[in-house]
Design a protein around this motif. Structure first.
Motif, PDB file in Angstrom:
ATOM      1  N   PRO A 189      19.867 -14.318  20.121  1.00  0.00           N
ATOM      2  CA  PRO A 189      19.522 -14.224  18.699  1.00  0.00           C
ATOM      3  C   PRO A 189      18.051 -14.468  18.397  1.00  0.00           C
ATOM      4  N   GLU A 190      17.334 -15.080  19.329  1.00  0.00           N
ATOM      5  CA  GLU A 190      15.917 -15.351  19.056  1.00  0.00           C
ATOM      6  C   GLU A 190      15.139 -14.053  18.810  1.00  0.00           C
ATOM      7  N   LEU A 191      15.384 -13.015  19.611  1.00  0.00           N
ATOM      8  CA  LEU A 191      14.691 -11.742  19.412  1.00  0.00           C
ATOM      9  C   LEU A 191      14.929 -11.217  18.003  1.00  0.00           C
ATOM     10  N   ALA A 192      16.190 -11.242  17.576  1.00  0.00           N
ATOM     11  CA  ALA A 192      16.543 -10.731  16.254  1.00  0.00           C
ATOM     12  C   ALA A 192      15.919 -11.584  15.152  1.00  0.00           C
ATOM     13  N   THR A 193      15.970 -12.904  15.314  1.00  0.00           N
ATOM     14  CA  THR A 193      15.427 -13.810  14.305  1.00  0.00           C
ATOM     15  C   THR A 193      13.935 -13.575  14.100  1.00  0.00           C
ATOM     16  N   ILE A 194      13.206 -13.466  15.192  1.00  0.00           N
ATOM     17  CA  ILE A 194      11.759 -13.269  15.092  1.00  0.00           C
ATOM     18  C   ILE A 194      11.458 -11.918  14.440  1.00  0.00           C
ATOM     19  N   ALA A 195      12.169 -10.865  14.875  1.00  0.00           N
ATOM     20  CA  ALA A 195      11.924  -9.540  14.298  1.00  0.00           C
ATOM     21  C   ALA A 195      12.223  -9.530  12.798  1.00  0.00           C
ATOM     22  N   ALA A 196      13.327 -10.153  12.408  1.00  0.00           N
ATOM     23  CA  ALA A 196      13.695 -10.175  10.990  1.00  0.00           C
ATOM     24  C   ALA A 196      12.665 -10.940  10.168  1.00  0.00           C
ATOM     25  N   ARG A 197      12.192 -12.073  10.684  1.00  0.00           N
ATOM     26  CA  ARG A 197      11.213 -12.856   9.925  1.00  0.00           C
ATOM     27  C   ARG A 197       9.836 -12.212   9.902  1.00  0.00           C
ATOM     28  N   GLU A 219      31.370  -5.307  18.268  1.00  0.00           N
ATOM     29  CA  GLU A 219      31.296  -5.397  16.811  1.00  0.00           C
ATOM     30  C   GLU A 219      30.902  -6.802  16.367  1.00  0.00           C
ATOM     31  N   LEU A 220      31.433  -7.809  17.050  1.00  0.00           N
ATOM     32  CA  LEU A 220      31.133  -9.198  16.701  1.00  0.00           C
ATOM     33  C   LEU A 220      29.633  -9.465  16.753  1.00  0.00           C
ATOM     34  N   LEU A 221      28.969  -9.012  17.811  1.00  0.00           N
ATOM     35  CA  LEU A 221      27.535  -9.256  17.956  1.00  0.00           C
ATOM     36  C   LEU A 221      26.730  -8.481  16.925  1.00  0.00           C
ATOM     37  N   GLY A 222      27.113  -7.239  16.646  1.00  0.00           N
ATOM     38  CA  GLY A 222      26.418  -6.484  15.615  1.00  0.00           C
ATOM     39  C   GLY A 222      26.522  -7.163  14.262  1.00  0.00           C
ATOM     40  N   ARG A 223      27.709  -7.624  13.933  1.00  0.00           N
ATOM     41  CA  ARG A 223      27.906  -8.295  12.643  1.00  0.00           C
ATOM     42  C   ARG A 223      27.195  -9.655  12.623  1.00  0.00           C
ATOM     43  N   ALA A 224      27.187 -10.350  13.750  1.00  0.00           N
ATOM     44  CA  ALA A 224      26.530 -11.666  13.811  1.00  0.00           C
ATOM     45  C   ALA A 224      25.034 -11.546  13.595  1.00  0.00           C
ATOM     46  N   ARG A 225      24.397 -10.553  14.241  1.00  0.00           N
ATOM     47  CA  ARG A 225      22.949 -10.400  14.063  1.00  0.00           C
ATOM     48  C   ARG A 225      22.627  -9.997  12.617  1.00  0.00           C
ATOM     49  N   ALA A 226      23.488  -9.177  11.999  1.00  0.00           N
ATOM     50  CA  ALA A 226      23.279  -8.828  10.592  1.00  0.00           C
ATOM     51  C   ALA A 226      23.471 -10.047   9.693  1.00  0.00           C
ATOM     52  N   LEU A 227      24.486 -10.825   9.955  1.00  0.00           N
ATOM     53  CA  LEU A 227      24.785 -12.012   9.154  1.00  0.00           C
ATOM     54  C   LEU A 227      23.667 -13.043   9.275  1.00  0.00           C
ATOM     55  N   ASP A 228      23.208 -13.276  10.489  1.00  0.00           N
ATOM     56  CA  ASP A 228      22.142 -14.255  10.727  1.00  0.00           C
ATOM     57  C   ASP A 228      20.871 -13.908   9.962  1.00  0.00           C
ATOM     58  N   ASP A 302      10.625 -23.328  13.632  1.00  0.00           N
ATOM     59  CA  ASP A 302      10.701 -21.924  13.251  1.00  0.00           C
ATOM     60  C   ASP A 302      10.272 -21.101  14.463  1.00  0.00           C
ATOM     61  N   VAL A 303      11.238 -20.469  15.127  1.00  0.00           N
ATOM     62  CA  VAL A 303      10.921 -19.760  16.371  1.00  0.00           C
ATOM     63  C   VAL A 303       9.971 -18.592  16.120  1.00  0.00           C
ATOM     64  N   SER A 304       9.928 -18.079  14.887  1.00  0.00           N
ATOM     65  CA  SER A 304       9.046 -16.950  14.607  1.00  0.00           C
ATOM     66  C   SER A 304       7.578 -17.352  14.546  1.00  0.00           C
ATOM     67  N   GLN A 305       7.309 -18.660  14.499  1.00  0.00           N
ATOM     68  CA  GLN A 305       5.927 -19.142  14.427  1.00  0.00           C
ATOM     69  C   GLN A 305       5.373 -19.505  15.806  1.00  0.00           C
ATOM     70  N   ALA A 306       6.225 -19.473  16.816  1.00  0.00           N
ATOM     71  CA  ALA A 306       5.743 -19.754  18.170  1.00  0.00           C
ATOM     72  C   ALA A 306       4.949 -18.563  18.694  1.00  0.00           C
ATOM     73  N   LYS A 307       4.169 -18.761  19.732  1.00  0.00           N
ATOM     74  CA  LYS A 307       3.438 -17.679  20.335  1.00  0.00           C
ATOM     75  C   LYS A 307       4.427 -16.718  20.991  1.00  0.00           C
ATOM     76  N   VAL A 308       4.393 -15.462  20.589  1.00  0.00           N
ATOM     77  CA  VAL A 308       5.357 -14.473  21.062  1.00  0.00           C
ATOM     78  C   VAL A 308       4.597 -13.249  21.541  1.00  0.00           C
TER      79      VAL A 308
END
Length: 313
Positions: A189-197, A219-228, A302-308
């Motif tokens: 989920p970190e990849l998705a979280t950073i991209a979304a933020r 389906e569970l993972l697709g819905r989870a990444r959308a929900l997150d 906030d994982v999106s603020q780390a060096k990526v």
């Protein structure tokens, strides 16, 4: 007290996306021709963003990766080095669409030092093209599919493939930012979280889940990444072909909305499925359940603020 400023829309205007669920056999030229036919079908259906499956130009499997691999660097490669690159560019240009070209096996040969033997690495790589046919970005699969489920499936991509090392965010100027990753990447989920933020309106995953993990988690993972992340998520699978190879895809390509509702889902065979994406759905989800204002970065980072390592085009 002054109200918070209205955030800028992450999706600038409505757009139709299509997932092309494609059957791929052992003939690369035939696979490319079939993909071109289905991209035309998607464009004729009004799609402006078209997604192909993981390893759409070849069978999926460690034994197949080296045989079907193409050299992509330096870019642009020659037609001889990468017929798939040029076929994808033509599909995007001929149909005037943004094309998220699933993925293809990539070969990279380098000299580590003068006089040394060449070192060859293989990657699972997505190519993203603009409506003019220009390359916008590439994404090398970051997380390799190494699993061992007793009584289910054992698979080790790392026996052949090397991992990518960048998160990929692509700017589609008329619409906004899209995050791109491949298959097993969806489990992290970190990849998705950073991209979304970073402002993505959609997360797109070409993927080839199998008959063990597919019914459990696709389906569970697709819905989870959308929900997150309260954004759209698209998962694009190969069609299921029980006559080809030993790795059989689950199928069921789907698009999920920002409230984790499945908008559309394919069956098992070849099919093009469409979904209309709308900024109002994103903002409604984020206003109704205001996660963006409720996170506790005093408690967790906030994982999106780390060096990526990020590739953004």
């Amino acid at each position: 007290m002054a109200s918070a400023a209205t955030p800028s829309p992450v999706l600038k205007q409505p757009v139709r996306i299509a997932c092309v669920q494609l059957a791929s056999g052992s003939d690369k030229a035939a696979n490319l021709a079939r993909a071109a036919e289905k991209v035309r079908e998607a464009a004729a259906g009004g799609a402006k963003i078209v997604v192909l499956p993981e390893c759409f130009n070849s069978p999926y499997g460690c034994d197949h990766f080296p045989h079907y691999a193409e050299t992509l660097l330096p870019s642009p490669p020659s037609a001889e080095d990468s017929p798939s690159f040029h076929a994808l560019a033509a599909m995007a240009r001929d149909n005037g669409v943004y094309l998220i070209g699933g993925s293809i096996p990539e070969r990279e040969t380098t000299l580590s030092q003068e006089g040394a033997q060449p070192q060859t690495r293989y990657y699972n790589t997505a190519l993203i093209f603009s409506p003019s046919g220009s390359l916008l970005a590439t994404h090398r699969k970051v997380h390799l599919f190494d699993i061992d489920i007793p009584g289910g499936i054992t698979f080790r991509e790392s026996d052949v493939l090397s991992p990518g090392n960048k998160l990929t965010v692509v700017d589609l100027p008329e619409y906004g930012l899209v995050g791109i990753a491949i298959c097993y990447d969806v489990r992290f989920p970190e990849l998705a979280t950073i991209a979304a933020r970073k402002g993505c309106f959609a997360l797109v995953y070409p993927g080839a889940f199998n008959l063990t993990t597919g019914p459990l988690h696709w389906e569970l993972l697709g819905r989870a990444r959308a929900l997150d992340n309260q954004c759209y998520v698209a998962l694009c699978s190969p069609a299921r072909d029980m006559t080809e190879g030993v790795y059989h895809a689950w199928g069921h390509s789907l698009v999920v909305d920002p409230m984790a509702k499945v908008i559309v889902q394919a069956g098992e065979g070849e099919e093009v499925v469409f979904a209309d994406l709308d900024e109002q759905k994103i903002e409604s989800a984020r206003s109704g359940i205001p996660l963006r204002h409720q996170r506790r970065f005093d408690v967790y980072p906030d994982v999106s603020q780390a060096k990526v390592n990020t590739e953004k085009a």
